[in-house]
Design a protein around this motif. Structure first.
Motif, PDB file in Angstrom:
ATOM      1  N   THR A  23       0.841  -1.199   0.000  1.00 24.91           N
ATOM      2  CA  THR A  23       0.000   0.000   0.000  1.00 24.91           C
ATOM      3  C   THR A  23       0.874   1.246   0.000  1.00 24.91           C
ATOM      4  O   THR A  23       2.016   1.226   0.475  1.00 24.91           O
ATOM      5  CB  THR A  23      -0.928   0.036   1.227  1.00 24.91           C
ATOM      6  OG1 THR A  23      -0.124   0.008   2.426  1.00 24.91           O
ATOM      7  CG2 THR A  23      -1.883  -1.142   1.224  1.00 24.91           C
ATOM      8  N   LYS A  24       0.308   2.309  -0.529  1.00 24.92           N
ATOM      9  CA  LYS A  24       0.970   3.617  -0.522  1.00 24.92           C
ATOM     10  C   LYS A  24      -0.101   4.680  -0.364  1.00 24.92           C
ATOM     11  O   LYS A  24      -1.161   4.610  -0.996  1.00 24.92           O
ATOM     12  CB  LYS A  24       1.750   3.829  -1.822  1.00 24.92           C
ATOM     13  CG  LYS A  24       2.589   5.105  -1.839  1.00 24.92           C
ATOM     14  CD  LYS A  24       3.413   5.186  -3.123  1.00 24.92           C
ATOM     15  CE  LYS A  24       4.275   6.432  -3.147  1.00 24.92           C
ATOM     16  NZ  LYS A  24       5.116   6.508  -4.389  1.00 24.92           N
ATOM     17  N   SER A  25       0.159   5.673   0.495  1.00 29.47           N
ATOM     18  CA  SER A  25      -0.834   6.695   0.815  1.00 29.47           C
ATOM     19  C   SER A  25      -0.484   8.012   0.128  1.00 29.47           C
ATOM     20  O   SER A  25       0.688   8.365  -0.006  1.00 29.47           O
ATOM     21  CB  SER A  25      -0.921   6.903   2.333  1.00 29.47           C
ATOM     22  OG  SER A  25      -1.331   5.708   2.984  1.00 29.47           O
ATOM     23  N   PHE A  26      -1.540   8.729  -0.276  1.00 30.61           N
ATOM     24  CA  PHE A  26      -1.406  10.040  -0.903  1.00 30.61           C
ATOM     25  C   PHE A  26      -2.406  10.994  -0.253  1.00 30.61           C
ATOM     26  O   PHE A  26      -3.432  10.560   0.278  1.00 30.61           O
ATOM     27  CB  PHE A  26      -1.688   9.965  -2.414  1.00 30.61           C
ATOM     28  CG  PHE A  26      -0.846   8.962  -3.155  1.00 30.61           C
ATOM     29  CD1 PHE A  26       0.333   9.341  -3.769  1.00 30.61           C
ATOM     30  CD2 PHE A  26      -1.254   7.639  -3.239  1.00 30.61           C
ATOM     31  CE1 PHE A  26       1.098   8.415  -4.461  1.00 30.61           C
ATOM     32  CE2 PHE A  26      -0.499   6.701  -3.936  1.00 30.61           C
ATOM     33  CZ  PHE A  26       0.684   7.099  -4.542  1.00 30.61           C
ATOM     34  N   GLN A  27      -2.109  12.291  -0.313  1.00 34.18           N
ATOM     35  CA  GLN A  27      -3.032  13.307   0.179  1.00 34.18           C
ATOM     36  C   GLN A  27      -3.039  14.465  -0.816  1.00 34.18           C
ATOM     37  O   GLN A  27      -2.381  15.474  -0.643  1.00 34.18           O
ATOM     38  CB  GLN A  27      -2.630  13.806   1.578  1.00 34.18           C
ATOM     39  CG  GLN A  27      -3.711  14.665   2.224  1.00 34.18           C
ATOM     40  CD  GLN A  27      -3.417  14.947   3.682  1.00 34.18           C
ATOM     41  OE1 GLN A  27      -2.429  14.476   4.225  1.00 34.18           O
ATOM     42  NE2 GLN A  27      -4.284  15.715   4.323  1.00 34.18           N
ATOM     43  N   GLN A  59      -5.487   6.064  -1.066  1.00 39.03           N
ATOM     44  CA  GLN A  59      -4.621   4.917  -0.794  1.00 39.03           C
ATOM     45  C   GLN A  59      -4.623   3.997  -2.004  1.00 39.03           C
ATOM     46  O   GLN A  59      -5.679   3.645  -2.528  1.00 39.03           O
ATOM     47  CB  GLN A  59      -5.086   4.169   0.451  1.00 39.03           C
ATOM     48  CG  GLN A  59      -4.104   3.110   0.938  1.00 39.03           C
ATOM     49  CD  GLN A  59      -4.546   2.497   2.250  1.00 39.03           C
ATOM     50  OE1 GLN A  59      -5.537   1.780   2.310  1.00 39.03           O
ATOM     51  NE2 GLN A  59      -3.815   2.779   3.316  1.00 39.03           N
ATOM     52  N   LEU A  60      -3.416   3.612  -2.420  1.00 40.14           N
ATOM     53  CA  LEU A  60      -3.248   2.713  -3.558  1.00 40.14           C
ATOM     54  C   LEU A  60      -2.814   1.357  -3.043  1.00 40.14           C
ATOM     55  O   LEU A  60      -1.784   1.228  -2.377  1.00 40.14           O
ATOM     56  CB  LEU A  60      -2.212   3.280  -4.526  1.00 40.14           C
ATOM     57  CG  LEU A  60      -2.185   2.695  -5.937  1.00 40.14           C
ATOM     58  CD1 LEU A  60      -3.525   2.907  -6.623  1.00 40.14           C
ATOM     59  CD2 LEU A  60      -1.076   3.323  -6.753  1.00 40.14           C
ATOM     60  N   ASN A  61      -3.619   0.338  -3.330  1.00 40.70           N
ATOM     61  CA  ASN A  61      -3.352  -1.031  -2.883  1.00 40.70           C
ATOM     62  C   ASN A  61      -2.947  -1.874  -4.096  1.00 40.70           C
ATOM     63  O   ASN A  61      -3.711  -1.960  -5.064  1.00 40.70           O
ATOM     64  CB  ASN A  61      -4.593  -1.641  -2.221  1.00 40.70           C
ATOM     65  CG  ASN A  61      -5.109  -0.793  -1.077  1.00 40.70           C
ATOM     66  OD1 ASN A  61      -4.461  -0.694  -0.036  1.00 40.70           O
ATOM     67  ND2 ASN A  61      -6.260  -0.186  -1.246  1.00 40.70           N
TER      68      ASN A  61
END
Length: 213
Positions: A81-85, A93-95
């Protein structure tokens, strides 16, 4: 000469058949749901000439190099996973899920699926009741607030360029000498054995003396 007239029932059946045939010709094929056609493209998969465990390890390193957090990992599957704002009150969130399987002819095929979740911050301001003479009870904000992330959208990433760049990063971590082909054949020459040493001479016999006939 009087024409032969068809019965009324026969005319009705003939008209119904003509109407149904016209409807059949004018009916349009139903479009696939959301454009899903199950085409033969390989957007979500690539093959590599390495075992599945090596392909999954290369996938894990490619994700780690791009800032993803590995959740679950094994020899044939992993999740990251990687989080963005993008905005102050929007969280994305990219899974990424990858599966590595053995190819029948050797090597591995890696399937990758990316799902994007979008969350919105839902804030609520707390208030307290204050008693004021002549006015009764008045509710005033006390300055504290609580927020919860609420998921408002989920979609599968279908951008072909995204997957192309991802698989290129995986290929950069594939071992260059592992699983690229069969082992080299043995050398085409054989090592000859060492020659045997000569037999020792009998010290009682003179080598120059001729043998008796």
């Amino acid at each position: 000469m009087q024409r032969a007239r068809l019965p009324f029932r026969a005319l009705a059946v003939l008209g119904l058949a003509t109407t149904l045939a016209a409807c059949g010709f004018n009916r349009k094929s139903e479009p696939p749901p959301l454009g899903e056609t199950f085409g033969a493209g390989d957007t979500y998969s690539r093959t590599y000439a390495v075992p599945p465990a090596s392909a999954c390890e290369a996938t894990r390193r490619a994700l780690l190099g791009q800032g993803y957090v590995i959740g679950k990992a094994s020899d044939d599957a992993l999740q990251a996973t990687k989080s963005f704002q993008p905005e102050s009150d929007v969280h994305t969130q990219l899974n990424v899920r990858a599966t590595c399987l053995q190819q029948p002819g050797g090597g591995a095929i890696v399937f990758v699926n990316a799902v994007q979740d979008r969350y919105v911050l839902n804030t609520s301001v707390k208030s307290a009741s204050v008693g004021v003479s002549m006015l009764g009870s008045v509710s005033l904000p006390i300055g504290t607030s609580g927020g919860d992330l609420v998921r408002v959208a989920t979609n599968t990433v279908q951008n072909e360029d995204f997957y192309r760049r991802f698989f290129e990063r995986v290929a950069a971590f594939i071992p260059s000498t592992e699983g690229l082909g069969p082992e080299p054949p043995p050398a085409m020459f054989e090592t000859l054995p060492d020659p045997e040493p000569p037999a020792p001479l009998d010290p009682l016999v003179d080598p120059d003396t001729p043998e008796p006939h």
